[in-house]
Design a protein around this motif. Structure first.
Motif, PDB file in Angstrom:
ATOM      1  N   ASP A 140      64.371 -17.132 -15.599  1.00 40.30           N
ATOM      2  CA  ASP A 140      64.218 -17.147 -14.141  1.00 40.30           C
ATOM      3  C   ASP A 140      64.336 -18.596 -13.682  1.00 40.30           C
ATOM      4  OD1 ASP A 140      63.496 -17.050 -11.490  1.00 40.30           O
ATOM      5  OD2 ASP A 140      61.488 -16.238 -11.827  1.00 40.30           O
ATOM      6  N   ARG A 387      69.427  -7.685 -12.998  1.00 40.19           N
ATOM      7  CA  ARG A 387      68.148  -7.860 -12.304  1.00 40.19           C
ATOM      8  C   ARG A 387      68.420  -8.348 -10.886  1.00 40.19           C
ATOM      9  NH1 ARG A 387      64.966 -12.071 -15.576  1.00 40.19           N
ATOM     10  NH2 ARG A 387      63.318 -11.502 -14.093  1.00 40.19           N
ATOM     11  N   LEU A 389      68.078  -9.993  -7.164  1.00 45.15           N
ATOM     12  CA  LEU A 389      67.353 -11.105  -6.562  1.00 45.15           C
ATOM     13  C   LEU A 389      66.249 -10.562  -5.664  1.00 45.15           C
ATOM     14  CD1 LEU A 389      70.331 -13.394  -5.436  1.00 45.15           C
ATOM     15  CD2 LEU A 389      68.997 -13.534  -7.539  1.00 45.15           C
ATOM     16  N   THR A 402      62.575 -14.946  -7.112  1.00 48.50           N
ATOM     17  CA  THR A 402      63.031 -14.972  -8.507  1.00 48.50           C
ATOM     18  C   THR A 402      64.543 -15.146  -8.507  1.00 48.50           C
ATOM     19  OG1 THR A 402      63.294 -12.562  -8.607  1.00 48.50           O
ATOM     20  CG2 THR A 402      61.165 -13.463  -9.293  1.00 48.50           C
ATOM     21  N   PRO A 404      67.066 -14.619 -11.557  1.00 51.48           N
ATOM     22  CA  PRO A 404      67.383 -14.370 -12.968  1.00 51.48           C
ATOM     23  C   PRO A 404      68.816 -14.799 -13.288  1.00 51.48           C
ATOM     24  CG  PRO A 404      67.301 -12.310 -11.722  1.00 51.48           C
ATOM     25  CD  PRO A 404      66.889 -13.378 -10.791  1.00 51.48           C
TER      26      PRO A 404
END
Length: 413
Positions: A140, A387, A389, A402, A404
């Motif tokens: 992250d 993943r 945002l 976050t 990733p």
């Protein structure tokens, strides 16, 4: 455009993920419009935003938090005495002549020659943070770099131990949460902000007292010396220290996070920056324009005033949408394009006028070092598409919570 349409499309998860389609329509069809949901006038054209920011006599910084608190019921407002006292003073909540006096005291702390001495330290912190994730296939980017770097740098700059950054981070998030809704308050956010402000001010009171006894070469020591010479009173000193961390840390964290999202979503621009280090400086300015870390400024109308053809009444809140202004085609050629070679770029990413961000020079040191080193050490860096945002639900501060990323298993020492 109806008021119902405005409020229906503001403050939704879709808006926070990508506010620019809504802001573009507002700028085109209703550039100065009242939002009941946000409790203020939304201003979206560059010229109108600049006109307000350069006119503190009619668009005031003073009294804004009291405007918010006055909307609460007596029961909800009970116990907010510290919030009221804290935001009654300080450089961010003052107009001339008080603002002029406080700004004059603070400006020397951000002179280029003083900040230039921090360059090596910023590089060392970046290297240390990236060393910690060098062996990973994914991480992250907010947690690894965008958040801790400015937190460590601004705490050392102020004179607080970096080991306490998680406390400061929580306090900053809680206090800034007070302003996430524009001109409206959530009662639960008020209670959280009041509690964190009590903790943060108690911490700073102790730290200031220690620096008075044992001065060091840091900002708190210098400001404490001003207080002992009666150039700054203690309430102003504490308020200023809170502002320097809360504002300075959040802006740079969002700049790095938003900037990397833009780069990673635009492979051609990323390739340009990787191939030519001379593009890093204009790329940072384009990041500040394209997805501004501070999405809105806010002012109170000190008198009835016309702006963009609309009459704003004395005492009403005015929400100056910096992110919308930064994509105004009347100011920027091809504004929806992320162009790291852009030269005509008078963006409002750090504000404008007498309240232009004090910490802008420091952010312009941190961001190029952070992003340049990141790109050099992780040549296969990419968004982790598995993943999603997660964007902050905040009308004022725009940033990813976050970020990733994947490394392709490739990292350079």
């Amino acid at each position: 455009m109806s008021a119902a349409w405005v409020d229906e499309h503001l403050g939704t998860p879709e808006f926070y993920a990508d506010p620019y389609p809504v802001l573009r329509r507002l700028r085109e069809e209703a550039p100065v419009v009242w939002s009941e949901r946000m409790g203020g006038w939304l201003v979206t054209r560059y010229a109108d935003v600049v006109a307000a920011l350069r006119d503190p006599a009619r668009f005031s910084n003073a009294g804004r938090v009291h405007y918010l608190l006055d909307q609460l019921t007596p029961e909800q407002r009970a116990g907010t005495d510290l919030l009221q006292r804290h935001y009654a003073v300080g450089v961010g909540h003052a107009d001339p002549p008080e603002h002029t006096r406080l700004r004059r005291l603070l400006t020397p702390l951000f002179q280029p020659q003083r900040l230039a001495a921090l360059t090596a330290r910023v590089q060392a912190v970046v290297d240390q943070l990236l060393d910690a994730v060098a062996g990973r296939d994914a991480f992250d980017l907010v947690a690894a770099l965008a958040y801790p770097l400015p937190a460590i740098v601004v705490l050392e700059f102020l004179g607080a131990p970096p080991a306490d950054m998680d406390h400061f981070r929580r306090w900053a998030l809680d206090i800034n949460g007070l302003f996430a809704g524009g001109g409206r308050l959530r009662p639960e956010a008020v209670a959280v902000a009041q509690s964190s402000l009590v903790e943060m001010r108690a911490y700073l009171d102790d730290l200031i007292a220690e620096r008075v006894r044992n001065p060091c070469d840091d900002v708190i020591s210098l400001l404490a010396a001003d207080a002992t010479r009666d150039r700054l009173d203690m309430a102003e000193l504490v308020s200023t220290c809170v502002t320097l961390f809360v504002a300075g840390h959040e802006t740079t964290a969002n700049l790095i996070g938003n900037g990397m999202v833009a780069l990673l979503r635009h492979p051609d621009a990323l390739a340009q920056v990787r191939a030519d280090s001379g593009l890093m400086a204009p790329a940072i300015e384009e990041m500040l324009r394209y997805d501004a870390p501070v999405a809105r400024a806010w002012r109170l109308a000190r008198a009835d005033v016309e702006l963009g053809g609309r009459l704003i009444r004395q005492g009403q809140m005015v929400l100056l949408m910096l992110g919308a202004a930064n994509r105004d085609p009347d100011q920027f050629a091809d504004p929806e394009t992320f162009d790291v070679t852009r030269t005509e770029n008078r963006h409002l990413g750090f504000g404008y006028g007498i309240h232009f961000c004090l910490g802008a020079p420091l952010a312009r040191i941190e961001a190029p070092i952070a992003i340049g080193t990141l790109l050099a050490r992780f040549p296969a860096l990419a968004l982790d598409e598995s993943r999603p945002l997660r964007w902050r639900h905040d009308i004022a501060l725009r940033g990813v919570e976050t970020l990733p990323v994947t490394t392709g298993g490739i990292a350079h020492v």
